[in-house]
Design an enzyme around this catalytic site. Structure first.
Site, PDB file in Angstrom:
ATOM      1  N   SER A  74       0.770  -1.393  -0.555  1.00  0.00           N
ATOM      2  CA  SER A  74       0.502  -0.057   0.195  1.00  0.00           C
ATOM      3  C   SER A  74       0.775   1.023   0.458  1.00  0.00           C
ATOM      4  CB  SER A  74      -0.942   0.121   1.252  1.00  0.00           C
ATOM      5  OG  SER A  74      -0.277   0.399   2.560  1.00  0.00           O
ATOM      6  N   LEU A  76       2.962   1.715   2.293  1.00  0.00           N
ATOM      7  CA  LEU A  76       3.586   2.402   3.533  1.00  0.00           C
ATOM      8  C   LEU A  76       4.558   2.158   3.828  1.00  0.00           C
ATOM      9  CD1 LEU A  76       0.010   2.774   5.321  1.00  0.00           C
ATOM     10  CD2 LEU A  76       1.309   4.369   4.211  1.00  0.00           C
ATOM     11  N   GLY A  77       5.310   1.003   3.025  1.00  0.00           N
ATOM     12  CA  GLY A  77       7.202   0.291   3.642  1.00  0.00           C
ATOM     13  C   GLY A  77       6.949  -0.580   4.017  1.00  0.00           C
ATOM     14  N   SER A  78       5.384  -1.455   3.855  1.00  0.00           N
ATOM     15  CA  SER A  78       5.842  -2.795   5.188  1.00  0.00           C
ATOM     16  C   SER A  78       6.543  -3.948   4.454  1.00  0.00           C
ATOM     17  CB  SER A  78       4.269  -3.436   4.533  1.00  0.00           C
ATOM     18  OG  SER A  78       4.160  -4.955   3.621  1.00  0.00           O
ATOM     19  N   SER A  79       7.164  -4.041   3.313  1.00  0.00           N
ATOM     20  CA  SER A  79       8.370  -4.662   2.885  1.00  0.00           C
ATOM     21  C   SER A  79       9.463  -4.674   3.468  1.00  0.00           C
ATOM     22  CB  SER A  79       8.011  -5.211   1.627  1.00  0.00           C
ATOM     23  OG  SER A  79       8.561  -3.748   0.362  1.00  0.00           O
ATOM     24  N   ASP A 123      13.168   3.395   1.796  1.00  0.00           N
ATOM     25  CA  ASP A 123      11.943   3.114   3.123  1.00  0.00           C
ATOM     26  C   ASP A 123      12.788   1.525   3.960  1.00  0.00           C
ATOM     27  OD1 ASP A 123      10.374   3.643   1.133  1.00  0.00           O
ATOM     28  OD2 ASP A 123       9.466   1.847   1.806  1.00  0.00           O
TER      29      ASP A 123
HETATM   30  O1  PMV Z   1       4.849   3.176  -2.869  1.00  0.00           O
HETATM   31  P1  PMV Z   1       6.431   3.058  -2.346  1.00  0.00           P
HETATM   32  O2  PMV Z   1       6.741   3.263  -0.971  1.00  0.00           O
HETATM   33  O3  PMV Z   1       7.109   1.945  -2.879  1.00  0.00           O
HETATM   34  O4  PMV Z   1       7.310   4.080  -2.744  1.00  0.00           O
HETATM   35  C1  PMV Z   1       7.743   4.543  -4.174  1.00  0.00           C
HETATM   36  C2  PMV Z   1       8.673   5.418  -4.233  1.00  0.00           C
HETATM   37  C3  PMV Z   1       9.428   6.284  -5.388  1.00  0.00           C
HETATM   38  O5  PMV Z   1       9.624   6.936  -5.057  1.00  0.00           O
HETATM   39  C4  PMV Z   1       8.188   6.234  -6.572  1.00  0.00           C
HETATM   40  C5  PMV Z   1      10.139   5.114  -5.794  1.00  0.00           C
HETATM   41  C6  PMV Z   1      11.215   4.877  -5.026  1.00  0.00           C
HETATM   42  O6  PMV Z   1      11.842   3.714  -4.907  1.00  0.00           O
HETATM   43  O7  PMV Z   1      11.561   5.706  -4.231  1.00  0.00           O
END
Ligand code: PMV
Length: 289
Positions: A74, A76-79, A123
């Site tokens: 979603s 929110l960085g869960s992985s 993340d």
């Molecule tokens: O949706 P998320 O948490 O995977 O965020 C992606 C953010 C991007 O800038 C689109 C890609 C990245 O790796 O920073």
């Protein structure tokens, strides 16, 4: 047996632009992911490629139990939280002596591999160290913690970070003279935000502007637009897509006394709402039950 936890994250400013060397601001949020690892003689059977890679990288065998309060896939960085907490729990259970920096680095390597090269260290950095960071091209600057009241709305529309990153790259390829200034404007927003981090009202306006520019880049979604408008209409200082977009989550910066009302408005606008705040703690060892 060893149990470690790690927080989720939201992007406050600069997602997508960070892929092109621009700065971004992201912060760790509650809730957390809890991971318990136990030594075993046989290989575990995790269903997650992230967890498989953690055991493979550290060359040990064990069982793993995940208790996640973060919705997965979603934005929110869960992985990342699962990966850093699993690495820390393995490190502890097997006495491998890895430092926090080494865990952050390894977690990024794993995320990048599983996501086929499409990952920034945002993340894994935020989840490992907690707090708030300015991220730019492999460098990170820790920012002073702020008492933000955040309301996250999950559109529940599935999204793929890799696909959204690709979509922006395609658009940029077709309309370079338009997309370059848009990315520059996002950068200007992030840099201006850096000077006003303790002024939520000011930041809110910048979030609204950042949201509009993400829409221009084609990573909007009707559910996200409705959630953003609902948050603003109920008194948020500002609201925007957070993360890759195309589904996933939005985040609103809220006055303290209005966060429950905003969350209620998001819930009735087809979203799942989460009232949250900055988590200054990153990786944390939990007491064994
Ligand atoms: O949706 P998320 O948490 O995977 O965020 C992606 C953010 C991007 O800038 C689109 C890609 C990245 O790796 O920073």
């Amino acid at each position: 047996m060893a149990t470690w936890s790690a927080p989720g994250k939201v992007f406050l400013f600069g997602e997508h632009a960070v892929v092109y060397g621009k700065p971004g601001i992201a912060l760790a949020i509650r809730p957390r992911v809890y991971v318990t690892v136990r030594k075993t003689s046989h290989a575990h059977h995790a269903k997650s490629p992230y967890i498989d890679q953690c055991f493979k990288e550290l060359n040990v065998k064990g069982s793993v139990y995940i208790n996640s309060q973060l919705p997965s896939s979603s934005g929110l960085g869960s992985s990342a939280a699962v990966t850093v907490a699993t690495l820390a729990a393995i490190n502890d259970e097997f006495g491998l002596g890895k430092t926090r920096d080494q865990i952050a680095e390894l977690a990024f390597k794993i995320e990048k591999r599983v996501q086929k090269g499409r990952a920034s260290p945002t993340d894994t950095t935020v989840s490992t160290y907690g707090g708030m960071f300015l991220i730019k091209e492999g460098t990170r600057k820790r920012l002073a913690p702020q008492n933000y009241h955040l309301v996250v709305g999950n559109s529940q529309a599935t999204h793929s970070t890799a696909r959204m990153v690709e979509k922006v790259a395609d658009l940029k390829g077709k309309y370079p003279t338009i997309c370059e200034p848009v990315l520059n404007a996002i950068e200007a927003i992030t840099l201006d935000a850096m000077k006003h981090l303790d002024e939520p009202q000011y930041l809110g306006r910048l979030m609204d502007m950042n949201h509009a520019l993400l829409d221009v880049l084609g990573v909007g979604h009707p559910h996200l637009s409705r959630l953003v408008l609902a948050a603003r209409a109920t008194g948020a200082y500002g609201a925007k897509i957070t993360g890759a977009g195309g589904g996933g989550c939005m985040v609103a910066l809220a006055p303290k006394n209005l966060k429950a009302r905003i969350a209620g408005a998001l819930e009735v606008t087809e979203g799942r709402a989460l009232i949250t705040c900055l988590d200054t703690e990153g990786l944390r060892k939990e007491k064994d039950a």
